[in-house]
Design a protein around this motif. Structure first.
Motif, PDB file in Angstrom:
ATOM      1  N   LYS A 179      43.183 107.546  79.381  1.00 10.90           N
ATOM      2  CA  LYS A 179      42.166 106.868  80.190  1.00 10.90           C
ATOM      3  C   LYS A 179      40.762 107.076  79.639  1.00 10.90           C
ATOM      4  CE  LYS A 179      44.781 107.151  84.515  1.00 10.90           C
ATOM      5  NZ  LYS A 179      44.828 107.713  85.896  1.00 10.90           N
ATOM      6  N   LYS A 180      40.537 108.186  78.952  1.00 10.90           N
ATOM      7  CA  LYS A 180      39.195 108.482  78.459  1.00 10.90           C
ATOM      8  C   LYS A 180      38.879 107.806  77.129  1.00 10.90           C
ATOM      9  CE  LYS A 180      38.862 112.912  80.888  1.00 10.90           C
ATOM     10  NZ  LYS A 180      38.728 114.383  80.763  1.00 10.90           N
ATOM     11  N   SER A 181      39.748 106.903  76.714  1.00 14.13           N
ATOM     12  CA  SER A 181      39.515 106.186  75.460  1.00 14.13           C
ATOM     13  C   SER A 181      39.021 104.776  75.734  1.00 14.13           C
ATOM     14  CB  SER A 181      40.815 106.109  74.653  1.00 14.13           C
ATOM     15  OG  SER A 181      41.773 105.277  75.319  1.00 14.13           O
ATOM     16  N   ASN A 182      38.422 104.181  74.726  1.00 14.98           N
ATOM     17  CA  ASN A 182      38.115 102.756  74.728  1.00 14.98           C
ATOM     18  C   ASN A 182      39.375 102.073  74.192  1.00 14.98           C
ATOM     19  OD1 ASN A 182      37.230 100.155  74.182  1.00 14.98           O
ATOM     20  ND2 ASN A 182      35.250 100.799  73.383  1.00 14.98           N
ATOM     21  N   LYS A 183      40.065 101.319  75.028  1.00 15.02           N
ATOM     22  CA  LYS A 183      41.366 100.764  74.668  1.00 15.02           C
ATOM     23  C   LYS A 183      41.224  99.387  74.019  1.00 15.02           C
ATOM     24  CE  LYS A 183      43.118 102.747  78.958  1.00 15.02           C
ATOM     25  NZ  LYS A 183      43.784 102.417  80.236  1.00 15.02           N
ATOM     26  N   LYS A 184      41.835  99.240  72.872  1.00 11.80           N
ATOM     27  CA  LYS A 184      41.939  97.948  72.199  1.00 11.80           C
ATOM     28  C   LYS A 184      43.431  97.678  72.009  1.00 11.80           C
ATOM     29  CE  LYS A 184      37.501  97.568  71.914  1.00 11.80           C
ATOM     30  NZ  LYS A 184      36.790  96.584  72.760  1.00 11.80           N
ATOM     31  N   ILE A 185      43.996  96.935  72.940  1.00 21.20           N
ATOM     32  CA  ILE A 185      45.447  96.752  72.990  1.00 21.20           C
ATOM     33  C   ILE A 185      45.826  95.331  72.573  1.00 21.20           C
ATOM     34  CG2 ILE A 185      47.514  96.933  74.446  1.00 21.20           C
ATOM     35  CD1 ILE A 185      45.965  99.566  74.165  1.00 21.20           C
ATOM     36  N   GLY A 186      46.879  95.228  71.757  1.00 21.25           N
ATOM     37  CA  GLY A 186      47.434  93.929  71.405  1.00 21.25           C
ATOM     38  C   GLY A 186      46.609  93.107  70.439  1.00 21.25           C
ATOM     39  N   GLN A 187      45.774  93.761  69.643  1.00 15.68           N
ATOM     40  CA  GLN A 187      44.971  93.027  68.668  1.00 15.68           C
ATOM     41  C   GLN A 187      45.834  92.583  67.483  1.00 15.68           C
ATOM     42  OE1 GLN A 187      41.691  92.612  69.392  1.00 15.68           O
ATOM     43  NE2 GLN A 187      41.817  93.917  71.197  1.00 15.68           N
ATOM     44  N   PRO A 188      45.512  91.464  66.839  1.00 13.84           N
ATOM     45  CA  PRO A 188      46.180  91.097  65.581  1.00 13.84           C
ATOM     46  C   PRO A 188      45.965  92.183  64.534  1.00 13.84           C
ATOM     47  CG  PRO A 188      44.872  89.268  66.440  1.00 13.84           C
ATOM     48  CD  PRO A 188      44.510  90.477  67.261  1.00 13.84           C
ATOM     49  N   LEU A 189      46.842  92.248  63.556  1.00 13.64           N
ATOM     50  CA  LEU A 189      46.785  93.311  62.551  1.00 13.64           C
ATOM     51  C   LEU A 189      45.427  93.388  61.864  1.00 13.64           C
ATOM     52  CD1 LEU A 189      48.101  95.547  60.860  1.00 13.64           C
ATOM     53  CD2 LEU A 189      48.963  93.756  59.328  1.00 13.64           C
ATOM     54  N   LEU A 190      44.896  92.269  61.397  1.00 12.32           N
ATOM     55  CA  LEU A 190      43.624  92.297  60.671  1.00 12.32           C
ATOM     56  C   LEU A 190      42.479  92.780  61.554  1.00 12.32           C
ATOM     57  CD1 LEU A 190      43.662  89.125  58.386  1.00 12.32           C
ATOM     58  CD2 LEU A 190      43.797  91.520  57.692  1.00 12.32           C
ATOM     59  N   GLU A 191      42.523  92.442  62.834  1.00 13.73           N
ATOM     60  CA  GLU A 191      41.477  92.906  63.746  1.00 13.73           C
ATOM     61  C   GLU A 191      41.591  94.410  63.960  1.00 13.73           C
ATOM     62  OE1 GLU A 191      39.546  91.479  67.997  1.00 13.73           O
ATOM     63  OE2 GLU A 191      40.872  90.151  66.868  1.00 13.73           O
ATOM     64  N   THR A 192      42.824  94.890  64.105  1.00 13.27           N
ATOM     65  CA  THR A 192      43.050  96.333  64.233  1.00 13.27           C
ATOM     66  C   THR A 192      42.523  97.072  63.005  1.00 13.27           C
ATOM     67  OG1 THR A 192      45.002  96.040  65.631  1.00 13.27           O
ATOM     68  CG2 THR A 192      44.828  98.117  64.448  1.00 13.27           C
ATOM     69  N   LEU A 193      42.830  96.542  61.828  1.00  6.95           N
ATOM     70  CA  LEU A 193      42.359  97.174  60.594  1.00  6.95           C
ATOM     71  C   LEU A 193      40.840  97.112  60.483  1.00  6.95           C
ATOM     72  CD1 LEU A 193      45.066  95.940  58.061  1.00  6.95           C
ATOM     73  CD2 LEU A 193      44.894  98.174  59.162  1.00  6.95           C
ATOM     74  N   GLY A 194      40.245  96.068  61.047  1.00  3.30           N
ATOM     75  CA  GLY A 194      38.788  95.973  61.066  1.00  3.30           C
ATOM     76  C   GLY A 194      38.165  97.085  61.887  1.00  3.30           C
ATOM     77  N   TYR A 195      38.768  97.392  63.029  1.00  9.96           N
ATOM     78  CA  TYR A 195      38.283  98.509  63.845  1.00  9.96           C
ATOM     79  C   TYR A 195      38.409  99.829  63.080  1.00  9.96           C
ATOM     80  CZ  TYR A 195      37.702  95.904  68.234  1.00  9.96           C
ATOM     81  OH  TYR A 195      37.258  95.046  69.211  1.00  9.96           O
ATOM     82  N   ILE A 196      39.526 100.019  62.402  1.00  9.65           N
ATOM     83  CA  ILE A 196      39.709 101.244  61.611  1.00  9.65           C
ATOM     84  C   ILE A 196      38.663 101.320  60.491  1.00  9.65           C
ATOM     85  CG2 ILE A 196      41.267 102.460  60.032  1.00  9.65           C
ATOM     86  CD1 ILE A 196      43.616 101.396  61.685  1.00  9.65           C
ATOM     87  N   TYR A 197      38.447 100.201  59.826  1.00  8.95           N
ATOM     88  CA  TYR A 197      37.506 100.143  58.704  1.00  8.95           C
ATOM     89  C   TYR A 197      36.098 100.594  59.116  1.00  8.95           C
ATOM     90  CZ  TYR A 197      34.586  98.107  55.021  1.00  8.95           C
ATOM     91  OH  TYR A 197      33.663  97.920  54.020  1.00  8.95           O
ATOM     92  N   HIS A 198      35.664 100.187  60.288  1.00 10.83           N
ATOM     93  CA  HIS A 198      34.301 100.509  60.733  1.00 10.83           C
ATOM     94  C   HIS A 198      34.211 101.860  61.442  1.00 10.83           C
ATOM     95  CE1 HIS A 198      32.348  96.789  59.598  1.00 10.83           C
ATOM     96  NE2 HIS A 198      33.313  96.077  60.146  1.00 10.83           N
ATOM     97  N   SER A 199      35.334 102.512  61.688  1.00 14.15           N
ATOM     98  CA  SER A 199      35.315 103.812  62.371  1.00 14.15           C
ATOM     99  C   SER A 199      34.910 104.927  61.411  1.00 14.15           C
ATOM    100  CB  SER A 199      36.691 104.113  62.983  1.00 14.15           C
ATOM    101  OG  SER A 199      37.662 104.323  61.969  1.00 14.15           O
ATOM    102  N   GLU A 200      34.557 106.066  61.977  1.00 20.64           N
ATOM    103  CA  GLU A 200      34.192 107.219  61.137  1.00 20.64           C
ATOM    104  C   GLU A 200      35.424 107.805  60.460  1.00 20.64           C
ATOM    105  OE1 GLU A 200      30.881 108.012  60.753  1.00 20.64           O
ATOM    106  OE2 GLU A 200      30.746 106.143  61.899  1.00 20.64           O
ATOM    107  N   PHE A 201      36.502 107.918  61.225  1.00 15.65           N
ATOM    108  CA  PHE A 201      37.789 108.323  60.672  1.00 15.65           C
ATOM    109  C   PHE A 201      38.890 107.972  61.662  1.00 15.65           C
ATOM    110  CE2 PHE A 201      35.855 112.143  62.567  1.00 15.65           C
ATOM    111  CZ  PHE A 201      36.857 112.658  63.371  1.00 15.65           C
TER     112      PHE A 201
END
Length: 303
Positions: A179-201
């Protein structure tokens, strides 16, 4: 130029990402025209820049070829071989060094402006999860992840969970998203990878998304005590932290020789624990890892 078809059997994303450096090395050293038949058609676009001379096909595609190689993950070799080296050996590379895989994605606009840490919490069998000591009845609350998210939020970073499903598992017990997370559920693969790409780790389990983050060049924190240290990435990699507790049962994926376990490809029924099923020690490999242990390991990456 000899035309070779490699029928790549495994469907998981991580299997192909781990293997692709040696698929390309095989093409280069043999000077073959290599076609790779895969099940997941979202993946070829990820390799287009780094491995432009590999040609990916759908399983239903038909081509003329002079040699066919069926490449599968050999579960009987996993007791002393890393994931990548198993595929490399099947292609004829013995005692092969680790080659970090590469994937590329279109650079998209950063959707979360604050600093954030991307996370993946789901897996394909319960013993791979970051299980809690209180067991099945608390898994829907994902308490370990939730506590870790709380600790991260106190540093000013946002924990962002990227998953295909809000809950996952086998009825009547499910693994939920903290519950304490910002949830991004059901995103397409490329969008998910985009979130990972811009994250710190990235923080996750031994999973396809951990491999994808690693191949994107992101630092990865892997909570995996059911595999041995050497099963996934090169341990000397500076942007890789592996969270384990070797004081308890660990490494069953690579060491368990039970024939039924091997035949079922490391699985069996969802709640199986290869060594301690239905005992107080079930899943102790991961129940023994606390949120504080993980946070202590990542503190030097939080700037």
């Amino acid at each position: 130029m000899k035309k070779v078809l490699i029928d790549f059997i495994p469907a998981p994303i991580g299997d192909l990402i781990s293997a692709v450096p040696y698929l390309d090395k095989f093409r280069e050293e043999k000077e073959y025209e290599v076609y790779v038949s895969i099940a997941n058609q979202e993946l070829p676009a990820l390799f287009k820049e780094a491995y432009p001379l590999l040609k990916f096909l759908k399983k239903t595609d038909e081509i003329d070829y002079e040699e066919k190689i069926v490449l599968d993950y050999n579960f009987e070799k996993k007791e002393n071989k890393s994931m990548q080296s198993i595929f490399a050996e099947e292609l004829g590379f013995v005692d092969s060094p680790y080659i970090r895989p590469n994937i590329s994605i279109p650079v998209t606009e950063r959707k979360i402006k604050s600093k954030y840490i991307s996370m993946g919490i789901h897996s394909t069998l319960q013993y791979k999860y970051w299980n809690h000591p209180l067991g099945k009845r608390v898994q829907p609350e994902s308490p370990n992840w939730n506590e870790l998210c709380g600790l991260i939020r106190k540093t000013g970073y946002t924990p962002v969970v990227l998953e295909k499903n809000e809950t996952f598992g086998i009825s009547p017990f499910w693994n939920g998203v903290p519950k304490k997370s910002n949830k991004k559920i059901g995103q397409p693969l490329l969008e998910t990878l985009g979130y990972i790409y811009h994250s710190e780790f990235y923080i996750g389990l031994s999973s396809g998304m951990a491999w994808a983050a690693h191949a994107l060049g992101k630092p990865v924190v892997m909570i995996s005590n059911f595999t041995e240290d050497w099963n996934e990435f090169d341990l000397s990699t500076e942007d890789y932290k592996r969270i384990t507790n070797k004081s308890v049962c660990h490494g069953c994926f690579n060491n368990c020789t039970d024939s039924d376990y091997l035949k079922s490809k490391g699985g069996g029924e969802w709640y199986s624990c290869p060594r301690h099923k239905d005992t107080e020690r079930q899943f102790e490999c991961h129940t023994s890892i606390t949120p504080e242990m993980v946070f202590d390991e990542i503190k030097d990456w939080i700037k």
